[in-house]
Design an enzyme around this catalytic site. Structure first.
Site, PDB file in Angstrom:
ATOM      1  N   SER A  95       5.094   2.259   7.981  1.00  0.00           N
ATOM      2  CA  SER A  95       4.565   1.202   7.111  1.00  0.00           C
ATOM      3  C   SER A  95       5.652   0.638   6.204  1.00  0.00           C
ATOM      4  CB  SER A  95       3.426   1.750   6.255  1.00  0.00           C
ATOM      5  OG  SER A  95       2.286   2.004   7.039  1.00  0.00           O
ATOM      6  N   ASP A 152      -0.735  -7.328   1.896  1.00  0.00           N
ATOM      7  CA  ASP A 152      -0.049  -6.031   1.867  1.00  0.00           C
ATOM      8  C   ASP A 152       1.469  -6.212   1.942  1.00  0.00           C
ATOM      9  OD1 ASP A 152       0.395  -3.328   1.849  1.00  0.00           O
ATOM     10  OD2 ASP A 152      -0.174  -3.012   3.960  1.00  0.00           O
ATOM     11  N   HIS A 209       0.815  -1.223   0.000  1.00  0.00           N
ATOM     12  CA  HIS A 209       0.000   0.000   0.000  1.00  0.00           C
ATOM     13  C   HIS A 209       0.847   1.272   0.000  1.00  0.00           C
ATOM     14  CE1 HIS A 209       0.626   0.270   4.454  1.00  0.00           C
ATOM     15  NE2 HIS A 209       0.471   1.567   4.209  1.00  0.00           N
TER      16      HIS A 209
END
Length: 471
Positions: free
Chosen positions: A421, A325, A277
């Site tokens: 992330s 992801d 993502h």
């Protein structure tokens, strides 16, 4: 006159013999008063009678040949002789794990049950207990025999269990001089390992249109605990300033303006793994390895242009940007490994799952130090506990698929946040660190009752290896 003494003598003798108390009694009656143990060889030549255990070996010390005469059987004689000559070596119960002890002369032998080995059957020769004693990977060569192997860049030691570096900078090993004397690993005390017969391929994809209800509480034994040993550095909000070289596999992803937006982990000289993502194919991305302080030149940075972005084949941002992801980034030029730029190890599927679920993990990044706060300048590091699936599911109304897991503190205050992330979630075994998760998402940051959500690397091991040609 001479006849008088003679007559007197006869009279006295008669009186003595006629007395009430007699001195001599019958033989049978005498035996009840006085008895003695007769020797086994009394009144007979030993050579002319059959062997007698009492005569040969109890009343006297016997030889093996004399004992053999008694038993008239070599095998039975040996069984007797082992105990007779030096006692029963099995009296101390030296054999473990239900093994049968067989006594010998000045020795003993343990008859091990299936799956155990060693002199006392103390070694579990399967992968189920303590990973078969292997430092890295364990597989079953036969149903009851564990065979150890090592991660890329290591070789199996002569003991057949431990792994020794075979290259200057093997994966998952911290070698920076700044880290000398500093403890950064968790002491792994995993007792039980769940190793399947085929510890290979990736798990199957899950349907996104199925809402998974929380499973009923389990009654099985809780996983073994690992006691973490952590550093006492200066505390930052939720985490700590890392030591330079403490996380040499960490990558900082920056955009065309030079601004950092996500993290990543080095797989090998040409590949980095991150969260899908974080970016889209075609983005202009630079991967900075060896980064520590984003506001200074650390003289250890290596910048590489990302030439290919490969999300997991079934990743679909439109349907669910956090399912599967994970993405791989190919670099334009190989990285040069050193103490500040080192790959993270990738384990097998079952190994990675076991390592993940049995202890705290380490997360790192330059993300926000508060929810919607400023980003960190120095690389942050934090140890977070793995959260069991039941607790994880209860903490959110959002679907938590089996490709995800939770980690963090129920009380909040410590967590990964925006900008982290794609960064690594790692676990160590011994002195070697393995990638077990990728930072994915969360509901705010460090909020009480909420946890960080990570992509479970174990599901994607085969894909990572095949794509990056990792041996």
């Amino acid at each position: 006159m001479a006849k008088i003494p003679l007559i007197l003598s006869f009279c006295l003798l008669e009186a003595f013999l006629g007395a009430e108390s007699t001195v001599f009694i019958e033989n049978k009656e005498a035996s009840t008063v006085l008895s003695r143990t007769r020797r086994g060889n009394s009144n007979r030549l030993e050579e002319l009678i059959p062997g007698n255990l009492e005569r040969e070996c109890i009343e006297e010390k016997c030889s093996f040949e004399e004992a053999r005469e008694v038993f008239e059987n070599t095998e039975k004689t040996m069984e007797f002789w082992k105990i007779y000559i030096d006692g029963d070596q099995c009296n101390s119960n030296p054999c473990k794990n239900g093994a049968v002890c067989k006594d010998g002369v000045s020795s003993y032998e343990c008859m091990c049950p299936p799956g155990y080995g060693g002199r006392n059957c103390e070694i579990d020769s399967t992968c189920a207990t303590k990973n078969g004693g292997c430092e890295h990977f364990c597989r079953h060569d036969t149903p009851q025999k564990a065979v150890c192997s090592c991660a890329s860049g290591y070789k199996l030691h002569e003991d057949g269990k431990s792994c020794k570096p075979a290259v200057p900078y093997p994966c998952g090993r911290i070698t920076a001089p700044e880290m000398r004397g500093k403890v950064t690993r968790t002491e792994n005390t995993i007792e039980r390992w769940n190793i399947t017969a085929h510890d290979e391929g990736d798990a199957h994809d899950e349907a996104l249109d199925i809402t998974e209800p929380p499973p009923p509480p389990t009654t099985s034994a809780a996983p073994a605990k690992i006691v973490p040993i952590t550093k006492n550095d200066t505390r930052v909000v939720g985490g700590y300033d890392s030591v330079k070289g403490q996380l040499p596999w960490q990558v900082h992803l920056v955009d065309s303006r030079g601004l950092g937006f996500c993290g990543g982990s080095i797989i090998n000289e040409k590949w980095v793994v991150t969260a899908a993502h974080c970016l889209e194919p075609g983005d202009n991305v630079t991967a900075v390895a060896g980064e520590y302080n984003t506001k200074e030149d650390d003289h250890t940075e290596q910048r590489r242009q990302v030439v290919k972005i490969l999300p997991y084949p079934t990743y679909n941002r439109t349907r669910n940007k956090h399912h599967n992801d994970i993405a791989l980034l190919e670099l334009d030029q190989p990285l040069t490994f050193n103490s500040y730029v080192t790959p993270i190890c990738i384990g097998s599927r079952d190994f990675t799952n076991n390592l993940l679920s049995n202890g705290p993990g380490t997360v790192s990044g330059w993300g926000s130090m508060l929810y919607r706060g400023r980003s960190a300048i120095v690389l942050q590091v934090l140890t977070v506990p793995f959260v069991d699936r039941v607790t994880c599911l209860k903490s959110t109304s959002t679907t938590i698929l089996h490709s995800m897991f939770c980690a963090g503190y129920t009380a909040g205050g410590k967590d990964t946040c925006g900008g982290d992330s794609g960064g690594p979630y790692t676990n160590s075994i011994g002195e070697t660190w393995f990638l077990t998760g990728v930072t994915s998402w969360g509901e705010e940051c460090a909020k009480p009752g909420k946890y960080g959500i990570y992509t479970k690397v174990a599901k994607y091991v085969k894909w990572i290896r095949e794509t990056t040609r990792l041996t």
